[in-house]
Design an enzyme around this catalytic site. Structure first.
Site, mmCIF file in Angstrom:
data_model
loop_
_atom_site.group_PDB
_atom_site.id
_atom_site.type_symbol
_atom_site.label_atom_id
_atom_site.label_comp_id
_atom_site.label_asym_id
_atom_site.label_seq_id
_atom_site.Cartn_x
_atom_site.Cartn_y
_atom_site.Cartn_z
ATOM 1 N N GLU A 122 0.810 -1.231 0.000
ATOM 2 C CA GLU A 122 0.000 0.000 0.000
ATOM 3 C C GLU A 122 0.840 1.277 0.000
ATOM 4 O OE1 GLU A 122 -3.141 0.049 2.865
ATOM 5 O OE2 GLU A 122 -4.014 -1.798 2.101
ATOM 6 N N GLU A 262 -5.542 -8.879 0.460
ATOM 7 C CA GLU A 262 -6.117 -8.734 1.800
ATOM 8 C C GLU A 262 -7.577 -8.400 1.645
ATOM 9 O OE1 GLU A 262 -4.570 -5.709 4.467
ATOM 10 O OE2 GLU A 262 -2.516 -6.330 4.014
#
Ligand SMILES: *[C@@H]1O[C@H](CO)[C@@H](O)[C@H](O)[C@H]1NC(C)=O
Ligand SMILES: *[C@@H]1O[C@H](CO)[C@@H](O)[C@H](O)[C@H]1NC(C)=O
Length: 281
Positions: A122, A262
């Site tokens: 991220e 995720e």
């Protein structure tokens, strides 16, 4: 103190915008093994838990030595992360990447099925975003030289890499991410790798509970909730995945697959939105 590590699900999804296929097989589900937290169980216990539940994929956020040793010979395929804080140093040179691998991964590689090396978690968009692609390019050079070209190179991006995601057919990368994402998805296409996304229907629901239906976020609706041209969407995760497919198509890489690295739903922390019942759906 309660064990505070979290797990999330890795899904391999095949959802194409042109013919809406949603393919999810039990063998495609993996679990993230987070090693940040207190009172964590021993790595061997964690690996045994995977085996007990026939979970064949693991995402490791860093080359945790104990975890890699416990994985040896276990038949679990691994997505191995490179931590964000190392990216600037690794982006500086091929030698830095080679040295990282020699020190952190090579000693434990025997008996491990390493499927992916994921560069950063991220970081796009963000201040470290421009370090990702150089590291991604150094890795295959190093891996090929060691006859390890079976290990795919990728990165993990959050939903905020998209500037627009609704409806899915208007998916587009965020303005501050589009340049680097264009290079990255071209690289993924040319190396037959996949884009990894962290996709949380929970956050979309929490930010707009009046408009995002709970059953749409939780996969429990029996009817299509969003109609987008010819496609009807039954769940928000599917819609997020397709938004990424649209965004990749718009920058000229329509054939890269998306892997959800995720997802999940918290079981506490935000009142009525986060109960064990909802998380267990
Ligand atoms: C690309 O990778 C997939 C699995 O990830 C494999 O099934 C396929 O054969 C590969 N294609 C090429 C051209 O190597
Ligand atoms: C994507 O895949 C299709 C079908 O295999 C192929 O015809 C097309 O040329 C590919 N597009 C790109 C940009 O690689």
């Amino acid at each position: 103190m309660a064990v505070s590590y979290w797990i999330a699900i890795i899904l391999s999804l095949l959802a194409t915008i042109d013919n809406h296929v949603f393919l999810l097989e039990a063998s495609d589900v993996g679990v993230c093994y987070g090693t940040l937290g207190n009172d964590l169980p021993a790595a061997t216990e964690v690996v045994n838990l995977y085996k007990k539940h026939s979970i064949t994929k693991m995402r490791l956020f860093d080359p945790n030595t104990a975890a890699l040793q416990a994985l040896k010979g276990g038949g679990i395929s691994v997505i191995l992360g490179i931590q964000n804080q190392y990216l600037p140093a690794l982006a500086a040179s091929q030698e830095a990447v080679n040295a990282w691998f020699t020190t952190n991964v090579k000693p434990y590689l025997d008996g491990i099925e390493l499927n992916y090396n994921a560069v950063g978690n991220e970081v796009i968009p963000g201040p470290l975003g421009n370090y990702v692609f150089p590291v991604m390019r150094f890795l295959p050079t190093m891996l090929d030289g060691r006859e390890l070209s079976g290990i795919k190179v990728t990165t993990v991006v959050p939903g905020t890499a998209l500037g627009s995601s609704y409806p899915p057919s208007s998916g587009v990368f965020a303005a501050e991410a589009v340049e680097v994402m264009t290079s990255i998805v071209q690289f993924l296409a040319s190396t037959n790798s996949s884009l990894m996304i962290n996709a949380y229907p929970y956050f979309a629901y929490k930010s707009d509970p009046a408009n995002v239906h709970l059953d749409y976020a939780l996969f429990t609706t029996k009817t299509s909730v969003i109609q987008d041209g010819p496609l009807g969407y039954y769940n928000l995760l599917d819609a997020i995945v397709d938004s990424f497919y649209t965004a990749m198509k718009k920058v000229g890489s329509p054939n890269v697959t998306v892997v959800v690295s995720e997802s999940g739903w918290p079981s506490a922390g935000s009142g009525q939105f986060t109960t064990p019942e909802l998380a267990g759906t």
